[in-house]
Design a protein around this motif. Sequence first.
Motif, PDB file in Angstrom:
ATOM      1  N   ILE A 173      63.113  58.509  62.798  1.00  0.00           N
ATOM      2  CA  ILE A 173      64.388  58.970  62.240  1.00  0.00           C
ATOM      3  C   ILE A 173      64.688  58.282  60.912  1.00  0.00           C
ATOM      4  CG2 ILE A 173      66.891  58.959  62.606  1.00  0.00           C
ATOM      5  CD1 ILE A 173      66.245  59.286  65.634  1.00  0.00           C
ATOM      6  N   VAL A 174      64.519  56.966  60.857  1.00  0.00           N
ATOM      7  CA  VAL A 174      64.831  56.217  59.636  1.00  0.00           C
ATOM      8  C   VAL A 174      63.916  56.633  58.488  1.00  0.00           C
ATOM      9  CG1 VAL A 174      64.755  53.906  58.602  1.00  0.00           C
ATOM     10  CG2 VAL A 174      65.871  54.250  60.807  1.00  0.00           C
ATOM     11  N   THR A 175      62.646  56.771  58.756  1.00  0.00           N
ATOM     12  CA  THR A 175      61.705  57.158  57.692  1.00  0.00           C
ATOM     13  C   THR A 175      61.986  58.575  57.204  1.00  0.00           C
ATOM     14  OG1 THR A 175      60.049  55.731  58.722  1.00  0.00           O
ATOM     15  CG2 THR A 175      59.263  57.284  57.076  1.00  0.00           C
ATOM     16  N   THR A 176      62.284  59.473  58.122  1.00  0.00           N
ATOM     17  CA  THR A 176      62.581  60.853  57.729  1.00  0.00           C
ATOM     18  C   THR A 176      63.851  60.922  56.882  1.00  0.00           C
ATOM     19  OG1 THR A 176      61.569  61.637  59.779  1.00  0.00           O
ATOM     20  CG2 THR A 176      62.967  63.187  58.613  1.00  0.00           C
ATOM     21  N   VAL A 177      64.906  60.213  57.294  1.00  0.00           N
ATOM     22  CA  VAL A 177      66.159  60.213  56.529  1.00  0.00           C
ATOM     23  C   VAL A 177      65.942  59.585  55.150  1.00  0.00           C
ATOM     24  CG1 VAL A 177      68.474  59.183  56.450  1.00  0.00           C
ATOM     25  CG2 VAL A 177      67.668  60.279  58.543  1.00  0.00           C
ATOM     26  N   THR A 178      65.169  58.518  55.093  1.00  0.00           N
ATOM     27  CA  THR A 178      64.889  57.879  53.796  1.00  0.00           C
ATOM     28  C   THR A 178      64.113  58.825  52.881  1.00  0.00           C
ATOM     29  OG1 THR A 178      64.827  55.728  54.892  1.00  0.00           O
ATOM     30  CG2 THR A 178      63.889  55.836  52.690  1.00  0.00           C
ATOM     31  N   MET A 179      63.172  59.554  53.450  1.00  0.00           N
ATOM     32  CA  MET A 179      62.421  60.526  52.632  1.00  0.00           C
ATOM     33  C   MET A 179      63.339  61.627  52.115  1.00  0.00           C
ATOM     34  SD  MET A 179      58.739  60.878  54.636  1.00  0.00           S
ATOM     35  CE  MET A 179      58.932  62.606  54.712  1.00  0.00           C
ATOM     36  N   ILE A 180      64.267  62.088  52.938  1.00  0.00           N
ATOM     37  CA  ILE A 180      65.194  63.146  52.517  1.00  0.00           C
ATOM     38  C   ILE A 180      66.149  62.631  51.454  1.00  0.00           C
ATOM     39  CG2 ILE A 180      67.109  64.591  53.322  1.00  0.00           C
ATOM     40  CD1 ILE A 180      65.583  64.834  56.005  1.00  0.00           C
ATOM     41  N   GLU A 181      66.668  61.409  51.643  1.00  0.00           N
ATOM     42  CA  GLU A 181      67.603  60.829  50.664  1.00  0.00           C
ATOM     43  C   GLU A 181      66.947  60.593  49.319  1.00  0.00           C
ATOM     44  OE1 GLU A 181      69.109  57.256  52.430  1.00  0.00           O
ATOM     45  OE2 GLU A 181      70.717  58.300  53.490  1.00  0.00           O
ATOM     46  N   SER A 182      65.703  60.138  49.328  1.00  0.00           N
ATOM     47  CA  SER A 182      65.020  59.855  48.059  1.00  0.00           C
ATOM     48  C   SER A 182      64.530  61.129  47.395  1.00  0.00           C
ATOM     49  CB  SER A 182      63.863  58.884  48.277  1.00  0.00           C
ATOM     50  OG  SER A 182      62.839  59.509  49.033  1.00  0.00           O
ATOM     51  N   GLY A 183      64.380  62.182  48.166  1.00  0.00           N
ATOM     52  CA  GLY A 183      63.974  63.466  47.594  1.00  0.00           C
ATOM     53  C   GLY A 183      62.482  63.598  47.364  1.00  0.00           C
ATOM     54  N   SER A 184      61.718  62.590  47.696  1.00  0.00           N
ATOM     55  CA  SER A 184      60.273  62.693  47.501  1.00  0.00           C
ATOM     56  C   SER A 184      59.564  62.252  48.777  1.00  0.00           C
ATOM     57  CB  SER A 184      59.819  61.822  46.323  1.00  0.00           C
ATOM     58  OG  SER A 184      60.068  60.464  46.608  1.00  0.00           O
ATOM     59  N   ALA A 185      58.668  63.086  49.210  1.00  0.00           N
ATOM     60  CA  ALA A 185      57.887  62.777  50.404  1.00  0.00           C
ATOM     61  C   ALA A 185      56.501  62.322  49.956  1.00  0.00           C
ATOM     62  CB  ALA A 185      57.779  64.001  51.308  1.00  0.00           C
ATOM     63  N   THR A 186      56.250  61.028  50.099  1.00  0.00           N
ATOM     64  CA  THR A 186      54.942  60.506  49.730  1.00  0.00           C
ATOM     65  C   THR A 186      53.952  60.761  50.871  1.00  0.00           C
ATOM     66  OG1 THR A 186      55.402  58.331  50.652  1.00  0.00           O
ATOM     67  CG2 THR A 186      56.020  58.690  48.345  1.00  0.00           C
ATOM     68  N   VAL A 187      52.700  60.663  50.533  1.00  0.00           N
ATOM     69  CA  VAL A 187      51.655  60.867  51.535  1.00  0.00           C
ATOM     70  C   VAL A 187      51.736  59.770  52.599  1.00  0.00           C
ATOM     71  CG1 VAL A 187      49.154  60.971  51.901  1.00  0.00           C
ATOM     72  CG2 VAL A 187      50.150  62.020  49.875  1.00  0.00           C
ATOM     73  N   ALA A 188      51.955  58.547  52.166  1.00  0.00           N
ATOM     74  CA  ALA A 188      52.031  57.436  53.115  1.00  0.00           C
ATOM     75  C   ALA A 188      53.218  57.600  54.061  1.00  0.00           C
ATOM     76  CB  ALA A 188      52.129  56.107  52.369  1.00  0.00           C
ATOM     77  N   ALA A 189      54.359  58.030  53.534  1.00  0.00           N
ATOM     78  CA  ALA A 189      55.539  58.223  54.389  1.00  0.00           C
ATOM     79  C   ALA A 189      55.324  59.378  55.358  1.00  0.00           C
ATOM     80  CB  ALA A 189      56.778  58.456  53.538  1.00  0.00           C
ATOM     81  N   SER A 190      54.661  60.435  54.897  1.00  0.00           N
ATOM     82  CA  SER A 190      54.372  61.571  55.779  1.00  0.00           C
ATOM     83  C   SER A 190      53.427  61.158  56.900  1.00  0.00           C
ATOM     84  CB  SER A 190      53.764  62.725  54.974  1.00  0.00           C
ATOM     85  OG  SER A 190      54.641  63.136  53.967  1.00  0.00           O
ATOM     86  N   ILE A 191      52.429  60.351  56.569  1.00  0.00           N
ATOM     87  CA  ILE A 191      51.502  59.849  57.593  1.00  0.00           C
ATOM     88  C   ILE A 191      52.255  58.964  58.584  1.00  0.00           C
ATOM     89  CG2 ILE A 191      49.529  58.314  57.980  1.00  0.00           C
ATOM     90  CD1 ILE A 191      48.355  59.428  55.354  1.00  0.00           C
ATOM     91  N   LEU A 192      53.168  58.132  58.077  1.00  0.00           N
ATOM     92  CA  LEU A 192      53.968  57.264  58.950  1.00  0.00           C
ATOM     93  C   LEU A 192      54.822  58.084  59.908  1.00  0.00           C
ATOM     94  CD1 LEU A 192      54.921  54.404  59.723  1.00  0.00           C
ATOM     95  CD2 LEU A 192      56.664  54.628  57.938  1.00  0.00           C
ATOM     96  N   VAL A 193      55.445  59.157  59.408  1.00  0.00           N
ATOM     97  CA  VAL A 193      56.286  60.010  60.248  1.00  0.00           C
ATOM     98  C   VAL A 193      55.443  60.684  61.332  1.00  0.00           C
ATOM     99  CG1 VAL A 193      57.661  62.134  60.245  1.00  0.00           C
ATOM    100  CG2 VAL A 193      58.113  60.367  58.556  1.00  0.00           C
ATOM    101  N   CYS A 194      54.299  61.205  60.954  1.00  0.00           N
ATOM    102  CA  CYS A 194      53.421  61.871  61.940  1.00  0.00           C
ATOM    103  C   CYS A 194      52.884  60.876  62.972  1.00  0.00           C
ATOM    104  CB  CYS A 194      52.268  62.572  61.236  1.00  0.00           C
ATOM    105  SG  CYS A 194      52.791  63.984  60.247  1.00  0.00           S
ATOM    106  N   SER A 195      52.500  59.697  62.511  1.00  0.00           N
ATOM    107  CA  SER A 195      51.971  58.707  63.452  1.00  0.00           C
ATOM    108  C   SER A 195      53.067  58.212  64.389  1.00  0.00           C
ATOM    109  CB  SER A 195      51.310  57.549  62.714  1.00  0.00           C
ATOM    110  OG  SER A 195      52.243  56.881  61.905  1.00  0.00           O
ATOM    111  N   CYS A 196      54.297  58.060  63.887  1.00  0.00           N
ATOM    112  CA  CYS A 196      55.408  57.655  64.766  1.00  0.00           C
ATOM    113  C   CYS A 196      55.623  58.687  65.863  1.00  0.00           C
ATOM    114  CB  CYS A 196      56.694  57.478  63.967  1.00  0.00           C
ATOM    115  SG  CYS A 196      56.781  55.940  63.059  1.00  0.00           S
TER     116      CYS A 196
END
Length: 189
Positions: free
Chosen positions: A145-168
């Motif tokens: 939840i925290v990583t997804t909200v941070t990605m939405i707030e920043s407006g950019s979805a990095t590859v590392a953050a996307s991998i983190l969300v999927c792995s979580c």
Amino acid sequence: MASKSPPPLMKKHSQTDLVSRLKTRKILGVGGEDDDGEVHRSKISQVLGNEIKFAVREPLGLRVWQFLSAVMFTGIAVMALAFPDQLYEAVFDKGTVSSKTSTRLYGGALLSISLIIWNSMYTAEKVIIRWTLLTEACYFSIQFIVTTVTMIESGSATVAASILVCSCLMFVLVSVYFYYQVGRRPKKL
């Protein structure tokens, strides 16, 4: 005065009489089946309980999952404590975070969880293993939840953050799977 000698010991017939022995065992509540279908050999086993009832039928791969989780939590905790800027930058591809304190507190929390997971590897108690798995599932849900909200707030979805969300999400599913497998009642033979 002469002392009387005690009468000779007489063998009771109830010890050899099968019907009398069965009646005695029934009165004591020994030898019959209880609600779980277990036959108790003695009153002591009824009072103390049967440790087989509490033994965990471990699902295949549980101990491997606990080991991998403990290593992963410890590794990320050490990285968050020692290199907070690099950890944040690796996930969100941004400059340094304004305060390293929050990342270090995150590392301290992860280190605490890792200690719990390390200790749960050496127990056979079902309750402790289940609570540890539930702790992991809750942590990964919150991380998702925290990583997804941070990605939405920043407006950019990095590859590392996307991998983190999927792995979580995957880690939540695996932890919940083992949580329910450990909690299942064993099949009666």
